[in-house]
Design a protein around this motif. Structure first.
Motif, PDB file in Angstrom:
ATOM      1  N   LYS A  20       0.844  -1.193   0.000  1.00  0.00           N
ATOM      2  CA  LYS A  20       0.000   0.000   0.000  1.00  0.00           C
ATOM      3  C   LYS A  20       0.876   1.239   0.000  1.00  0.00           C
ATOM      4  O   LYS A  20       1.931   1.269   0.632  1.00  0.00           O
ATOM      5  CB  LYS A  20      -0.909   0.007   1.243  1.00  0.00           C
ATOM      6  CG  LYS A  20      -1.945   1.114   1.284  1.00  0.00           C
ATOM      7  CD  LYS A  20      -2.834   0.959   2.524  1.00  0.00           C
ATOM      8  CE  LYS A  20      -3.918   2.016   2.570  1.00  0.00           C
ATOM      9  NZ  LYS A  20      -4.795   1.860   3.769  1.00  0.00           N
ATOM     10  N   THR A  45       0.968  -0.209  11.002  1.00  0.00           N
ATOM     11  CA  THR A  45      -0.476  -0.254  11.211  1.00  0.00           C
ATOM     12  C   THR A  45      -1.181  -0.029   9.875  1.00  0.00           C
ATOM     13  O   THR A  45      -0.590   0.459   8.912  1.00  0.00           O
ATOM     14  CB  THR A  45      -0.933   0.834  12.199  1.00  0.00           C
ATOM     15  OG1 THR A  45      -0.779   2.120  11.575  1.00  0.00           O
ATOM     16  CG2 THR A  45      -0.082   0.793  13.472  1.00  0.00           C
ATOM     17  N   ASP A  46      -2.462  -0.371   9.833  1.00  0.00           N
ATOM     18  CA  ASP A  46      -3.261  -0.169   8.624  1.00  0.00           C
ATOM     19  C   ASP A  46      -4.059   1.122   8.679  1.00  0.00           C
ATOM     20  O   ASP A  46      -5.000   1.316   7.904  1.00  0.00           O
ATOM     21  CB  ASP A  46      -4.217  -1.352   8.423  1.00  0.00           C
ATOM     22  CG  ASP A  46      -3.478  -2.596   7.940  1.00  0.00           C
ATOM     23  OD1 ASP A  46      -2.491  -2.440   7.185  1.00  0.00           O
ATOM     24  OD2 ASP A  46      -3.887  -3.710   8.314  1.00  0.00           O
ATOM     25  N   GLN A  96      -5.578   4.542   8.029  1.00  0.00           N
ATOM     26  CA  GLN A  96      -5.691   5.406   6.856  1.00  0.00           C
ATOM     27  C   GLN A  96      -5.414   6.836   7.296  1.00  0.00           C
ATOM     28  O   GLN A  96      -6.143   7.397   8.110  1.00  0.00           O
ATOM     29  CB  GLN A  96      -7.082   5.309   6.240  1.00  0.00           C
ATOM     30  CG  GLN A  96      -7.274   6.141   4.986  1.00  0.00           C
ATOM     31  CD  GLN A  96      -6.414   5.655   3.820  1.00  0.00           C
ATOM     32  OE1 GLN A  96      -6.219   4.456   3.636  1.00  0.00           O
ATOM     33  NE2 GLN A  96      -5.891   6.593   3.047  1.00  0.00           N
ATOM     34  N   ALA A 152       3.622   0.559   2.853  1.00  0.00           N
ATOM     35  CA  ALA A 152       3.541  -0.712   3.564  1.00  0.00           C
ATOM     36  C   ALA A 152       4.042  -1.825   2.648  1.00  0.00           C
ATOM     37  O   ALA A 152       3.766  -1.824   1.444  1.00  0.00           O
ATOM     38  CB  ALA A 152       2.100  -0.991   3.996  1.00  0.00           C
TER      39      ALA A 152
END
Length: 289
Positions: free
Chosen positions: A25, A85-86, A88, A101
């Motif tokens: 990402k 971490t994911d 946003q 990522a």
């Protein structure tokens, strides 16, 4: 500002940890940081990282598709983690300019590009070839390239009426040297920062050439293998005159002096570099009377 040794250490660290991973990402958080539109930054997603290279002060994260190139400018840096971490991130909020990522064999990895302060100049480019970045295409020779010998340096210096401090900092002349290491190199070579480049004789050019490789080589060895969060302290630890105004020169004991400009400053030792004379605080001046 990170210069050649820190950027080389950073590129080496990222190459070791990211080569072979997959870009999972990419988030561009700053409105101003991304300087390109074709290919889009989303073209990096699901690409495999093939290596990380340095071009002057630029870092190129290469994939089997586009390259992600960044220049950290004065206040940019990299924050690397093996526990990403994911989250946003919101555009224009905070000091994070971009977040990448990665998925690797041993688990997820993450990299943030951060920038402190209000003056934002960190730059990101997503390109098919790093040479498509104008700043890379315009770079002068790298001090550690095989072609950069004392003869090339003599040719560069002999054709310039610029002050030697400014010449060393010019990325189109020699790639990778900035304000800090130009101070250190000139101190090691015992040359005034205000000396006119073409006034230096061949023996002095040889001394300067040796100082470039000695100062930068030592700093590169110190930076090698260090994680990003240790590179700034490693840089500060071996500075002799840069950012040490008012302290004693470690070579002769004289007081390190400073010349201030609008947005920067240089440091030097009068005894080592200017035969005891104190430099004026204006670039157009020669010496205080």
């Amino acid at each position: 500002m990170p210069e050649l040794p820190e950027v080389a250490g950073l590129a080496g660290f990222l190459d070791e940890h990211l080569r072979g991973t997959t870009v999972r990402k990419v988030q561009i958080v700053s409105f101003a940081v991304l300087k390109t539109a074709d290919p889009p930054y989303t073209a990096l997603q699901d690409r495999t990282v093939t290596g990380v290279r340095r071009f002057g002060k630029f870092v190129s994260l290469d994939t089997d598709g586009p390259s992600f190139v960044f220049h950290l400018a004065r206040a940019g840096w990299v924050r690397f983690t093996d526990s990403p971490t994911d989250t946003q991130l919101r555009m224009g909020k905070g000091h994070i300019a971009a977040r990448l990522a990665f998925a690797g064999e041993d688990g997820p990895l993450g990299m943030d590009l951060t920038e402190a302060g209000t003056k934002k100049s960190l730059a990101v480019y997503v390109v098919r070839d790093p040479l498509d970045v104008p700043g890379i295409a315009a770079l002068g020779p790298d001090p550690f390239s095989p072609a950069f010998d004392v003869g090339m340096l003599a040719e560069i210096i002999g054709s310039s009426s610029q002050q030697i401090k400014g010449l060393l900092r010019s990325q189109s002349v020699i790639a990778g040297i900035g304000n800090a290491y130009s101070d250190e190199i000139l101190h090691a070579a015992r040359i005034s920062p205000f000396a006119i480049a073409k006034s230096l004789d061949r023996d002095t050019v040889q001394v300067l050439y040796d100082a470039i490789h000695s100062i930068l080589g030592t700093a590169m060895a110190e930076a090698e293998g260090r994680p990003p969060n240790e590179l700034k302290d490693a840089k500060r630890s071996h500075m002799r005159v840069h950012a040490r105004t008012g302290q004693a020169c470690p070579v002769c004991g004289d007081t390190v002096r400073e010349v201030s400009f609008a947005d920067t400053a240089l440091q030097y030792c009068p005894t080592c570099q200017t035969k005891g004379k104190i430099l004026a605080d204006r670039r157009t001046s020669k010496f205080l009377k």
